[in-house]
Structure formats: C-alpha cells, structure tokens
Design a protein around this motif. Structure first.
Motif, PDB file in Angstrom:
ATOM      1  N   VAL A 248     -20.064 -14.385 -45.949  1.00 50.30           N
ATOM      2  CA  VAL A 248     -19.332 -13.879 -44.788  1.00 50.30           C
ATOM      3  C   VAL A 248     -18.460 -15.012 -44.274  1.00 50.30           C
ATOM      4  CG1 VAL A 248     -19.594 -12.973 -42.462  1.00 50.30           C
ATOM      5  CG2 VAL A 248     -21.217 -12.319 -44.236  1.00 50.30           C
ATOM      6  N   SER A 249     -17.265 -14.660 -43.799  1.00 52.86           N
ATOM      7  CA  SER A 249     -16.350 -15.685 -43.308  1.00 52.86           C
ATOM      8  C   SER A 249     -15.653 -15.206 -42.040  1.00 52.86           C
ATOM      9  CB  SER A 249     -15.307 -15.998 -44.383  1.00 52.86           C
ATOM     10  OG  SER A 249     -14.358 -16.905 -43.884  1.00 52.86           O
ATOM     11  N   ARG A 250     -15.543 -16.112 -41.087  1.00 54.17           N
ATOM     12  CA  ARG A 250     -14.774 -15.827 -39.867  1.00 54.17           C
ATOM     13  C   ARG A 250     -13.309 -16.223 -40.046  1.00 54.17           C
ATOM     14  NH1 ARG A 250     -18.957 -18.978 -37.276  1.00 54.17           N
ATOM     15  NH2 ARG A 250     -20.704 -17.589 -37.013  1.00 54.17           N
ATOM     16  N   PHE A 251     -13.016 -16.867 -41.154  1.00 54.46           N
ATOM     17  CA  PHE A 251     -11.667 -17.393 -41.345  1.00 54.46           C
ATOM     18  C   PHE A 251     -10.582 -16.318 -41.281  1.00 54.46           C
ATOM     19  CE2 PHE A 251      -8.094 -19.109 -43.779  1.00 54.46           C
ATOM     20  CZ  PHE A 251      -7.855 -20.245 -43.021  1.00 54.46           C
ATOM     21  N   PRO A 252     -10.751 -15.132 -41.869  1.00 53.89           N
ATOM     22  CA  PRO A 252      -9.688 -14.132 -41.759  1.00 53.89           C
ATOM     23  C   PRO A 252      -9.377 -13.751 -40.308  1.00 53.89           C
ATOM     24  CG  PRO A 252     -11.193 -13.524 -43.512  1.00 53.89           C
ATOM     25  CD  PRO A 252     -11.810 -14.683 -42.794  1.00 53.89           C
ATOM     26  N   VAL A 253     -10.404 -13.645 -39.483  1.00 57.64           N
ATOM     27  CA  VAL A 253     -10.183 -13.310 -38.067  1.00 57.64           C
ATOM     28  C   VAL A 253      -9.456 -14.455 -37.373  1.00 57.64           C
ATOM     29  CG1 VAL A 253     -11.331 -12.864 -35.863  1.00 57.64           C
ATOM     30  CG2 VAL A 253     -12.160 -11.767 -37.947  1.00 57.64           C
ATOM     31  N   MET A 254      -9.920 -15.685 -37.619  1.00 57.86           N
ATOM     32  CA  MET A 254      -9.275 -16.839 -36.986  1.00 57.86           C
ATOM     33  C   MET A 254      -7.820 -16.967 -37.433  1.00 57.86           C
ATOM     34  SD  MET A 254     -12.513 -19.533 -37.102  1.00 57.86           S
ATOM     35  CE  MET A 254     -11.612 -20.594 -38.133  1.00 57.86           C
ATOM     36  N   LEU A 255      -7.577 -16.757 -38.724  1.00 54.63           N
ATOM     37  CA  LEU A 255      -6.214 -16.846 -39.234  1.00 54.63           C
ATOM     38  C   LEU A 255      -5.341 -15.747 -38.638  1.00 54.63           C
ATOM     39  CD1 LEU A 255      -4.195 -18.228 -41.156  1.00 54.63           C
ATOM     40  CD2 LEU A 255      -4.948 -16.614 -42.918  1.00 54.63           C
ATOM     41  N   GLY A 256      -5.868 -14.531 -38.581  1.00 58.27           N
ATOM     42  CA  GLY A 256      -5.111 -13.427 -38.004  1.00 58.27           C
ATOM     43  C   GLY A 256      -4.748 -13.682 -36.553  1.00 58.27           C
ATOM     44  N   LEU A 257      -5.699 -14.161 -35.777  1.00 56.02           N
ATOM     45  CA  LEU A 257      -5.420 -14.468 -34.373  1.00 56.02           C
ATOM     46  C   LEU A 257      -4.411 -15.606 -34.245  1.00 56.02           C
ATOM     47  CD1 LEU A 257      -9.002 -14.205 -32.832  1.00 56.02           C
ATOM     48  CD2 LEU A 257      -7.083 -12.626 -32.501  1.00 56.02           C
TER      49      LEU A 257
ATOM     50  N   VAL B 208      -2.102 -16.538 -36.426  1.00 54.37           N
ATOM     51  CA  VAL B 208      -0.763 -16.072 -36.819  1.00 54.37           C
ATOM     52  C   VAL B 208      -0.164 -15.202 -35.717  1.00 54.37           C
ATOM     53  CG1 VAL B 208       0.478 -14.595 -38.452  1.00 54.37           C
ATOM     54  CG2 VAL B 208      -1.119 -16.307 -39.298  1.00 54.37           C
ATOM     55  N   GLY B 209      -0.984 -14.364 -35.088  1.00 57.39           N
ATOM     56  CA  GLY B 209      -0.494 -13.540 -33.981  1.00 57.39           C
ATOM     57  C   GLY B 209      -0.005 -14.379 -32.813  1.00 57.39           C
ATOM     58  N   VAL B 210      -0.764 -15.391 -32.439  1.00 57.29           N
ATOM     59  CA  VAL B 210      -0.357 -16.278 -31.338  1.00 57.29           C
ATOM     60  C   VAL B 210       0.912 -17.031 -31.712  1.00 57.29           C
ATOM     61  CG1 VAL B 210      -1.021 -18.370 -30.072  1.00 57.29           C
ATOM     62  CG2 VAL B 210      -2.657 -16.490 -30.337  1.00 57.29           C
ATOM     63  N   ILE B 211       0.948 -17.556 -32.927  1.00 63.40           N
ATOM     64  CA  ILE B 211       2.143 -18.288 -33.368  1.00 63.40           C
ATOM     65  C   ILE B 211       3.356 -17.369 -33.374  1.00 63.40           C
ATOM     66  CG2 ILE B 211       3.211 -19.432 -35.356  1.00 63.40           C
ATOM     67  CD1 ILE B 211       0.407 -20.611 -35.946  1.00 63.40           C
ATOM     68  N   ALA B 212       3.170 -16.122 -33.809  1.00 62.20           N
ATOM     69  CA  ALA B 212       4.292 -15.173 -33.806  1.00 62.20           C
ATOM     70  C   ALA B 212       4.802 -14.942 -32.383  1.00 62.20           C
ATOM     71  CB  ALA B 212       3.867 -13.853 -34.443  1.00 62.20           C
ATOM     72  N   LEU B 213       3.901 -14.816 -31.423  1.00 64.99           N
ATOM     73  CA  LEU B 213       4.326 -14.634 -30.028  1.00 64.99           C
ATOM     74  C   LEU B 213       5.064 -15.867 -29.510  1.00 64.99           C
ATOM     75  CD1 LEU B 213       1.216 -12.819 -28.529  1.00 64.99           C
ATOM     76  CD2 LEU B 213       3.482 -11.836 -29.022  1.00 64.99           C
ATOM     77  N   VAL B 214       4.594 -17.054 -29.871  1.00 60.08           N
ATOM     78  CA  VAL B 214       5.288 -18.282 -29.475  1.00 60.08           C
ATOM     79  C   VAL B 214       6.684 -18.312 -30.096  1.00 60.08           C
ATOM     80  CG1 VAL B 214       5.289 -20.808 -29.738  1.00 60.08           C
ATOM     81  CG2 VAL B 214       3.199 -19.610 -29.055  1.00 60.08           C
ATOM     82  N   MET B 215       6.788 -17.916 -31.360  1.00 58.17           N
ATOM     83  CA  MET B 215       8.099 -17.898 -32.030  1.00 58.17           C
ATOM     84  C   MET B 215       9.046 -16.896 -31.354  1.00 58.17           C
ATOM     85  SD  MET B 215       8.125 -20.141 -34.313  1.00 58.17           S
ATOM     86  CE  MET B 215       6.817 -21.169 -33.752  1.00 58.17           C
ATOM     87  N   VAL B 216       8.518 -15.748 -30.956  1.00 55.27           N
ATOM     88  CA  VAL B 216       9.338 -14.774 -30.234  1.00 55.27           C
ATOM     89  C   VAL B 216       9.871 -15.416 -28.963  1.00 55.27           C
ATOM     90  CG1 VAL B 216       9.253 -12.622 -28.902  1.00 55.27           C
ATOM     91  CG2 VAL B 216       8.272 -12.706 -31.198  1.00 55.27           C
ATOM     92  N   GLY B 217       9.002 -16.118 -28.250  1.00 53.38           N
ATOM     93  CA  GLY B 217       9.438 -16.812 -27.036  1.00 53.38           C
ATOM     94  C   GLY B 217      10.483 -17.864 -27.313  1.00 53.38           C
TER      95      GLY B 217
END
Length: 142
Positions: A114-123, A125-134
């Motif tokens: 089991v890995s938490r990495f996909p969730v951490m990566l998804g979050l 990338v989502g935060v980085i995408a919002l920063v890039m939009v800004g």
C-alpha cells in the motif's frame, strides 16, 4: 522470542536497503518466491513507466515555469520551478522503489504494498496547478 537487536525501525531500514540493492540487480528478484504470471509483471512494468512519464512531465513543467514566466517574481518562479523539478526526481525514485516492492510481493505471494504516494502526488500537483494559475493570472493582469 523477540530479538533485542531487531527493532521495528531497524527492520524497515534493512528492508529499504535490500530494496535499493535490487534497483541495481533486479535479476536477484528471481531468488525470491515463485515466478508470477508474466502478465502481472508486465502490468507492474507499465505502471512503473506511467510513473516515469509523470516524473518527466513534472521535470518538463519545472523547466517551462522557469522559461515561460520570466516576468514573474524571480523568487516565486524559482521556488515553483524547483518544486516541480524536485517532485519529478522524487516521483522517479518512488516509481523504481514501488516497482521493486510490487515485484517482490508478487513473487512471494503477498498482498501488493500500500502506498500513500499517489494521494500525496495528486494533492501536490493540484496545489502546484492552483499556484501556476495564480502566477499566470497575475502575469496577464499586468
């Protein structure tokens, strides 16, 4: 009986070292357990390659931020670029580690790790995408 020299942390460290050693000698996996159905090994490899594509996209995104947002605050641009580049590096290393752990589990007949990495990566990338939009919105608003 519990071995006093074998703490849970020491066991995890030994396992991590063994996993890293397999990165450089994957043929040693054949010494563990039984050969799984080749379709599962190929599926594991495809997943590994998908993670590498994600890593390359993050690295490409880091270079793009550095090159295509020159008018942005240099400290903010550098932080965003380095975050993406570091994320790509972490993703690539994690892909390799996950591939070895899954291959080993399949050979041993164990549950896949089991890995938490996909969730951490998804979050992330989502935060980085919002920063890039800004960043882009601020740049276009000038």
């Amino acid at each position: 009986m519990i071995d006093a020299n074998r703490t849970p942390t020491r066991g995890r460290l030994a396992s991590a070292v063994a996993d890293v050693r397999l990165w450089f000698a994957p043929e040693r996996l054949r010494d563990e357990g039984e050969t799984p159905d080749y379709r599962f090994s190929l599926a594991n490899e495809r997943t590994f390659l998908a993670w590498l594509r994600t890593a390359m996209a993050l690295v490409g995104g880091g270079f793009a931020v550095d090159q295509f947002l020159p008018d942005t605050n240099s400290a903010l641009r550098l932080a965003a670029a380095l975050t993406l580049l570091a994320g790509g590096a972490v993703c690539a290393v994690r892909a390799l580690n996950h591939w070895v752990r899954c291959e080993r589990a399949m050979r041993r007949g164990e549950d896949l790790p089991v890995s938490r990495f996909p969730v951490m990566l998804g979050l992330a990338v989502g935060v980085i995408a919002l920063v890039m939009v800004g960043l882009v919105a601020v740049r276009w608003g000038r």
